[in-house]
Structures are given as C-alpha cells and as structure tokens.
Scaffold this motif. Structure first.
Motif, mmCIF file in Angstrom:
data_model
loop_
_atom_site.group_PDB
_atom_site.id
_atom_site.type_symbol
_atom_site.label_atom_id
_atom_site.label_comp_id
_atom_site.label_asym_id
_atom_site.label_seq_id
_atom_site.Cartn_x
_atom_site.Cartn_y
_atom_site.Cartn_z
ATOM 1 N N UNK A 48 0.834 -1.203 0.000
ATOM 2 C CA UNK A 48 0.000 0.000 0.000
ATOM 3 C C UNK A 48 0.867 1.251 0.000
ATOM 4 N N UNK A 49 1.867 1.240 0.804
ATOM 5 C CA UNK A 49 2.693 2.441 0.871
ATOM 6 C C UNK A 49 3.903 2.212 1.746
ATOM 7 N N UNK A 50 4.770 3.209 1.729
ATOM 8 C CA UNK A 50 5.981 3.088 2.513
ATOM 9 C C UNK A 50 6.229 4.402 3.230
ATOM 10 N N UNK A 51 6.475 4.312 4.502
ATOM 11 C CA UNK A 51 6.731 5.544 5.249
ATOM 12 C C UNK A 51 8.121 5.521 5.816
ATOM 13 N N UNK A 52 8.392 6.515 6.655
ATOM 14 C CA UNK A 52 9.712 6.584 7.267
ATOM 15 C C UNK A 52 9.943 5.393 8.182
ATOM 16 N N UNK A 102 10.297 -0.900 10.551
ATOM 17 C CA UNK A 102 11.740 -1.032 10.340
ATOM 18 C C UNK A 102 12.429 -1.117 11.684
ATOM 19 N N UNK A 103 13.247 -2.116 11.838
ATOM 20 C CA UNK A 103 13.919 -2.252 13.127
ATOM 21 C C UNK A 103 15.435 -2.261 12.973
ATOM 22 N N UNK A 104 15.920 -2.205 11.743
ATOM 23 C CA UNK A 104 17.357 -2.468 11.563
ATOM 24 C C UNK A 104 18.254 -1.471 12.278
#
Lengths: 349, 178
Positions: free
Chosen positions: A37-41, A63-65
C-alpha cells in the motif's frame, strides 16, 4: 539473528473491533500479503488477508534495523496511542506481533498545554513544518496544520507537494513554492535554533513570490484547483505558525462553506454519475475527476441509486446543520456548572 | 479612584475545567493495577518492603537519567500493573522489571532525553544484559496490552495548575473592570 527475525509487525483494520488483542502473538504467516500500500519513514504497509477469517487488514512492518535500543520509540508511541483512539477514520490496531515477524502516528504524543519542549526530529520530511526544520522545540498543533496543508495540496496536485530529500532540500522546495521567509511575514524565524544553519542568501533560497497558484493550477492530470481550495492551501501553508490557520478556522473556511459539495456524513457523499465523460463541474476538489463514472452508466439501477442518494443527502444536510450549530457555540460540551467528574466505578475495570 | 479588588481567592473563581482536564478525569479509572495483587497474584510471596524498594529504585534511576517526575509515575504504574497479572518471584527479576518499566516509561514519555538501553543495563542492580532488558520490555508490553497511557496524579495536577494559570489573568481582568 537475521533481519526478518527482528521485524515487528502490526495488523491494522479500519472497522473491526479488536477481538483478542492480548498476547495472541500470531505468526505473520497467518496473513497473506496481497499488495503493497505504501511506505513511510518507519515501515512498509501491506494490504493483507487474514487467513483465519478472510478479512482484509493492513499489515505494517516496522523497520527495526537501526534499532539497537529495543522496540523503537516511534513504534511504541504509535501503537499505544492508536490503541486508545477509536474513530471510523482512524485505523484500529488489531494485533501486535513482536519477536519474529509483525497509520502514521509514529511520533504522535499526548497533548499538553502549556507546550513543553519536544524533539524536533519528527514527521516525515515532506510534511514537516518550517519551524520544526529550523529546530523549534516548542512547536504546537500549528505544525500539524502545515502537514494537513501539504497533504491537501498533494490531493489537489496528484503528487507530493514538497518531496524534499534532505532537510536543506526540503527548505529549498518550501521557498520555491512559497517564496523566502522574511522578518515581515515571520518575525521570529531568525531566532530559531537552526536558522543560521540554512543559508538564505544563496540564489536557490531567493524567491520573492509564491508560486503555489501555478503549481496547483494544472498538473499531472489533476484538474485545476478552485480558488477556494487554493486559498485553503495558502492559509495552511503559512510560514509563521502563529498566523497559520487552526483547526477551527479551517473548518470555517469558505472552501467548506461557499463551495459545493458541502461537508456531510460519509454515507451521504454525493457521487457524480455523469454520463458525459470527463470532468467539468464541481467535484470534490473543484475540478472533479472522471474516475469511476464510466462503470456506472445507464439503466434503472442508477436511477434507484440516485434516489437513495438524494434521501441520504437530506441526512447530510441535517448533519451539516448540526455542525454549524456546534461551531457557533464555542464550548458546546462544557456547560458551566456541570459536574466534570464521572462516577468512579470500581466494577468497570 | 477606586482600588481594584484583588481579595479573590482561587476558589471563588467559577472554574470551568478544560477539555483536556475533563478527558484526564474521565480516563483516570482506566489502566489501574489490582490493589490486592500482593496477596492474590503474588500469593503473598513478596517481601514486605520490596515494593517501596522497587519504587525507590524507579525513582532513583529516573533521577540518575534526569527524567521527568511523570516518568516515575508512569513506570510505577507499569510495574504495579505487570505485577497484577504475572507472578514474579526472584529479586533479580523484580529489579530487572523495575528498570525495564523506567526504560519503557521514558521512551514513551520523555521528549528530549531518549533513554539508552546500554545505560539502563549498565545501571541495573544485578547486572542485567541488554538482551534481558529487551526481553523484559517485550514481556511488559504484552502484559500491559500496549496500553501505556494511564492517567497519573501528576498529570492531573499539572493540567489543573496550568488551566488555573490560563484562567486567572482574564478572570481577574474581568473582575477589575466590572
């Protein structure tokens, strides 16, 4: 530990009540991803189907990296604040799956007055208000109004209004759109902590006039914005947070008052079943869009549907009247002398 | 020339609570610990002075990191709520729990001083590793159902004070002009 094992995922759904939220850490394999659907920060959002009941949900993969520090602060705030909110327009957190595999509220916070200092490292860069870019720590809800202006502009333009890559670039884009800030339009901006990090004397930073009208006049297949819509964007994208439109002012804006269609409850939104193809006439964003109208042509079914919609429009008008009544009355829900205390009820929890 | 009458006491002012205050008051009964967890969930296995010690520990950790008082209230609420649902016996685990609660509360509530997990681990009473703190953090979140927004007495008090502050100048002005 491989990368996927450190991801957290959150399941969101718009309408369902969370059934068994607690402790049901289901593996993410229970959901089948349908599309992105989408990608955020802070992560990627997928459309997914819950295999157990075939319901459509949104799956957000955090995101956890970069996080050596346990669960990221933004995820923590996002989830716990979303847990508290309950509104048809706000996604509902269904489940959280931590450990193996797992709505932008990443830096939402509880509201406080008087404002207390907050970290300026917030908000997706594209929607970040100029005062935050300049390091203001005592920013207020006005910064959210800037973001709202950016998003409204994005809807009109059919493309991100200010897609900056890094902070200085973001500021260049703002200046290219709105002209450069001056002491006259924004008295205090040079006092902000990072004001001297940005060079306002370079050619790129010199732009006397606002180009917002040209930008939103016609682009990317979007129809030209109406004068009222343009005015609303301009009032939201004001440099000085003190002079920016606030929520109350925005609701009273002539865009919502003088220009049809009027605000109404979602079920009463008037859809245009124009047999003439293409736009023309007043759609939601002034110019109107032709999307979808082609599929709904002809036959008695349309007539019935229209009848039904007209009935609902009546409801919509009633609702509008209610809204008007509400904002005439500034503090409508605070009758003087009313007891603010709810009965303390031990049985309730 | 008439002297403005300033003999008003704060209580004489018709106090209309702000929406934020009402919101806090309406939510204050939510997310409270079970007051009897000591005898029920913990089955009386907790030593008498352990809770005050843990609360002190939360408080001194917060002081060490220069966190807000609100963070202390928040962490004690997390601690009590966790102990209302899960039995913890070992003293090491209790201290780890307290440290994790402070860490979590600070992540949620602190604006300018983000806590660092290695500091929390380094300051732990029984040498908990970073991994321990992370694991405990996840456990606490699960037990608290991710509900990290209890209303603390502190937050009500500061809201009350700030709304009185907001209210006062205008009220006084009205009284003087009338």
């Amino acid at each position: 530990m491989n990368a996927t094992q450190r991801l957290t995922s959150v399941t969101l759904s718009v309408s369902d009540t969370p059934s068994n939220f607690i402790g049901t850490c289901r593996p993410v394999d229970d959901f089948e991803k349908v599309g992105r659907v989408g990608e955020g920060t802070y992560g990627i959002v997928y459309k997914a189907i819950d295999k157990s009941n075939q319901k459509t949900v949104a799956l957000k993969r955090m995101r956890m990296e970069r996080e050596a520090d346990g669960l990221p602060l933004s995820a923590l705030r996002e989830i716990s604040l979303l847990r508290r909110l309950s509104h048809t327009n706000i996604v509902r957190v269904m489940e959280v799956c931590v450990g193996q595999d797992l709505a932008d509220f990443g830096l939402a916070r509880q509201f406080s007055v008087p404002p207390c200092p907050m970290t300026p490292k917030v908000v997706t860069l594209w929607y970040r208000a100029p005062e935050i870019l300049l390091g203001e720590r005592l920013y207020t809800e006005a910064s959210d109004m800037w973001s709202a202006g950016c998003i409204f502009g994005e809807l009109l333009k059919n493309a991100p209004l200010l897609p900056g890559k890094v902070e200085p670039h973001q500021f260049e884009l703002i200046i290219a759109l709105l002209g450069n800030p001056t002491e006259r339009i924004w008295p205090s901006f040079r006092d902000l902590p990072l004001a001297n990090l940005f060079r306002f004397d370079t050619p790129k930073m010199q732009q006397q006039y606002s180009t917002i009208k040209q930008v939103l006049s016609s682009s990317n297949g979007a129809a030209a914005a109406s004068p009222q819509a343009l005015e609303l964007v301009q009032d939201l994208l004001v440099y000085d947070p003190k002079r920016r439109l606030d929520t109350r002012g925005a609701l009273r804006h002539s865009y919502f008052r003088r220009e049809g269609p009027n605000p109404c409850i979602p079920s009463a939104i008037r859809l245009r079943f124009d047999s003439r193809s293409g736009g023309g006439g007043g759609g939601i964003f002034g110019g109107g869009s032709s999307a979808g109208s082609g599929n709904l042509r002809g036959g008695g079914a349309i007539a019935n549907l229209r009848k039904k919609l007209e009935g609902e429009q009546q409801q919509g008008q009633d609702f509008r009247r209610k809204i008007r009544r509400v904002d005439r009355d500034e503090d409508f829900d605070l009758p003087v002398g009313a007891r603010p205390f709810r009965q303390f009820d031990l049985d309730e929890k | 020339q008439t002297q403005p009458q300033l003999a008003l006491t704060p209580l004489a002012v018709a106090f209309v609570p702000s929406k934020r205050l009402l919101n806090l008051m309406n939510r204050q009964h939510l997310h409270l610990p079970n007051p009897f967890y000591d005898s029920t969930v913990q089955q009386g296995k907790m030593q008498n002075d352990i809770r005050p010690t843990l609360v002190n520990w939360c408080s001194s950790l917060s002081q060490e990191f220069q966190f807000n008082t609100e963070t202390v209230f928040l962490s004690v609420n997390f601690l009590d709520r966790y102990l209302s649902s899960t039995k913890v016996v070992r003293i090491q685990q209790l201290y780890l729990l307290a440290s994790s609660c402070v860490y979590l509360a600070a992540k949620f509530g602190e604006e300018l001083k983000e806590p660092c997990i290695s500091d929390v681990s380094a300051l732990s009473m029984f040498g908990s590793s970073i991994k321990d703190v992370k694991r405990m953090e996840a456990k606490v979140l699960k037990e608290l159902k991710w509900e990290l927004t209890p209303v603390s007495p502190q937050s009500i008090l500061s809201e009350l004070l700030s709304s009185i502050g907001e209210l006062f100048p205008t009220v006084l002005k009205d009284k003087i002009t009338n």
